[in-house]
Scaffold this motif. Sequence first.
Motif, PDB file in Angstrom:
ATOM      1  N   ASP A 429       3.296   0.877  10.274  1.00  0.00           N
ATOM      2  CA  ASP A 429       2.936   1.320   8.979  1.00  0.00           C
ATOM      3  C   ASP A 429       3.905   0.129   8.206  1.00  0.00           C
ATOM      4  O   ASP A 429       4.986   0.147   8.505  1.00  0.00           O
ATOM      5  N   GLU A 448       0.418  -1.964   0.934  1.00  0.00           N
ATOM      6  CA  GLU A 448       0.988  -0.810   2.030  1.00  0.00           C
ATOM      7  C   GLU A 448      -0.212  -0.426   2.425  1.00  0.00           C
ATOM      8  O   GLU A 448      -1.135  -0.100   2.020  1.00  0.00           O
ATOM      9  N   TYR A 449       0.001  -0.295   4.003  1.00  0.00           N
ATOM     10  CA  TYR A 449      -1.110   0.383   4.572  1.00  0.00           C
ATOM     11  C   TYR A 449      -0.595   1.289   5.971  1.00  0.00           C
ATOM     12  O   TYR A 449       0.612   1.246   6.377  1.00  0.00           O
ATOM     13  N   SER A 450      -1.277   2.017   6.428  1.00  0.00           N
ATOM     14  CA  SER A 450      -0.882   2.824   7.849  1.00  0.00           C
ATOM     15  C   SER A 450      -2.177   3.248   8.425  1.00  0.00           C
ATOM     16  O   SER A 450      -3.268   3.336   8.090  1.00  0.00           O
ATOM     17  N   ASN A 451      -1.746   3.673   9.716  1.00  0.00           N
ATOM     18  CA  ASN A 451      -2.727   4.125  10.759  1.00  0.00           C
ATOM     19  C   ASN A 451      -3.662   2.892  11.081  1.00  0.00           C
ATOM     20  O   ASN A 451      -4.784   3.433  11.597  1.00  0.00           O
ATOM     21  N   TYR A 465      -5.019   2.190   2.743  1.00  0.00           N
ATOM     22  CA  TYR A 465      -4.600   0.684   2.161  1.00  0.00           C
ATOM     23  C   TYR A 465      -4.509   0.679   0.771  1.00  0.00           C
ATOM     24  O   TYR A 465      -5.481   1.373   0.070  1.00  0.00           O
TER      25      TYR A 465
END
Length: 474
Positions: A429, A448-451, A465
């Motif tokens: 992340d 920012e981004y995750s997973n 995202y």
Amino acid sequence: MNIAEAERRTGLSRANIRFYEKEGLLKPTRGENGYRDYTEDNVQTLRKIMLLRWLRLSVPDIRAIESGEKALPEAAAGQLDVLQGDIRESEQAYAMCRAICEDRAEWNGLDVDRYQSIVLPADDPREKDRIPPAGCPWRRFLARNVDAGLYELLWAMLAQWVFRINPENFIQLTASLAWTLACGYAGWLLTFVFEPVLLHYWGTTPGKWIFGLSVRDEDGSKLSIRTAYARLWGVFGYGNCYALPFFDWYYNYKCYRACKEEELPWDLENGCSIVVREREVRWYRVALYLLVLVLRAAAGYGIDIHAKQPPNRGELTLEQFVENCNDYLKYNENLPPYVTADGTWDADMPTGGWTCALAAFADVSVETDEDGYVQSVTITADSQDGSLGSTERRTIFYAFAASYEKWSRLHADTMSDFIKDGWDYDAPDTKNVKEANLGGLKLRYEYEYSNTDTVNLYLNQPMPYHSVLTIEKE
């Protein structure tokens, strides 16, 4: 009849016939198209010339006989002594050869004094009845290469600056080949526009001038426009096989071979010839040719750089900003201009691709100051399946930020990394903020981004995202 038919009827080569024309022994008429027209009388004249030359009569003697200054029997009587001498020489040579055979002479013991009177038979003088070729095939080829390069530059300016065609958009093989072929014919079209005019008024072209070549007619004068066009058509057809790929190289090779023996067909047909200023290539001509190649490459790069510049520079009104955006989309991205008059993006514009569909998730807002100039631009992108908005970011960056930089295109290439989000599969992340200054503008980009892993991609799981790019005046 044309010269090809006259060749067939007489057995003489085209170079022979043109030589006799130049010597004043033959005077064909010219048709409305400017080409020579040979009559039956011309054919009979050529046959008479062949006979008299076979009898070893000189060209000046034949001219005197034709004009009535000398009687044919008188000339023939004078030639008897010449031929008798030839017979005696031939008989002597024959006798010496027989003597060598009978003596079974060897190299080491050859008695030069015994055989020094041997005389070889004279060659057929008709072989000398040719206009001497200018030769220098490589100079002619490279000169045309220089001219073709200049016309290609002119076409590049028209295509990229006026018609806004970006060659980089033709990346597929078939499209690339089609574009290359189209550019080749466009270059030839410009050649037909300019070369006849240059040969008529100047007597040479830039490429020929570099290598000390010029083109003149039979009288040593510069070519008429009609003759120059007819000559160029011969170069295009016979010399380059109408610019058909691969065939043109084969025809270039044929002309290279022919150029060593006689003038090329387009010169013989039109009564003109290449004039060579010096037989040996001077060193400064080679240096000038290499300099032209370097300048041509630099000019091509400059044309490309200028074409990628925003059409409007410096302080931008909203209308100019929108024009910059749509010009970038059309030229650099090969996409329809779907930025609307208020600076937002028309997500419903059908493009057949994925970029415009994703534009619905990228919110673009433009703010102007009290004078109507663009003050700032913000792009916000949110997605549940990974990165998006890269096309929008590139468009805004080049349309707004790059327009403030003097060397905008050069600098923009290095600054393009700034607007990349760095999103990647199987990355942890991430939340990142970038800031920079460019030509009086302040840039801030946060994302920012995750997973973001391949398992979630395969299972179609959310991969949030979020990104915000802001460009504003300092």
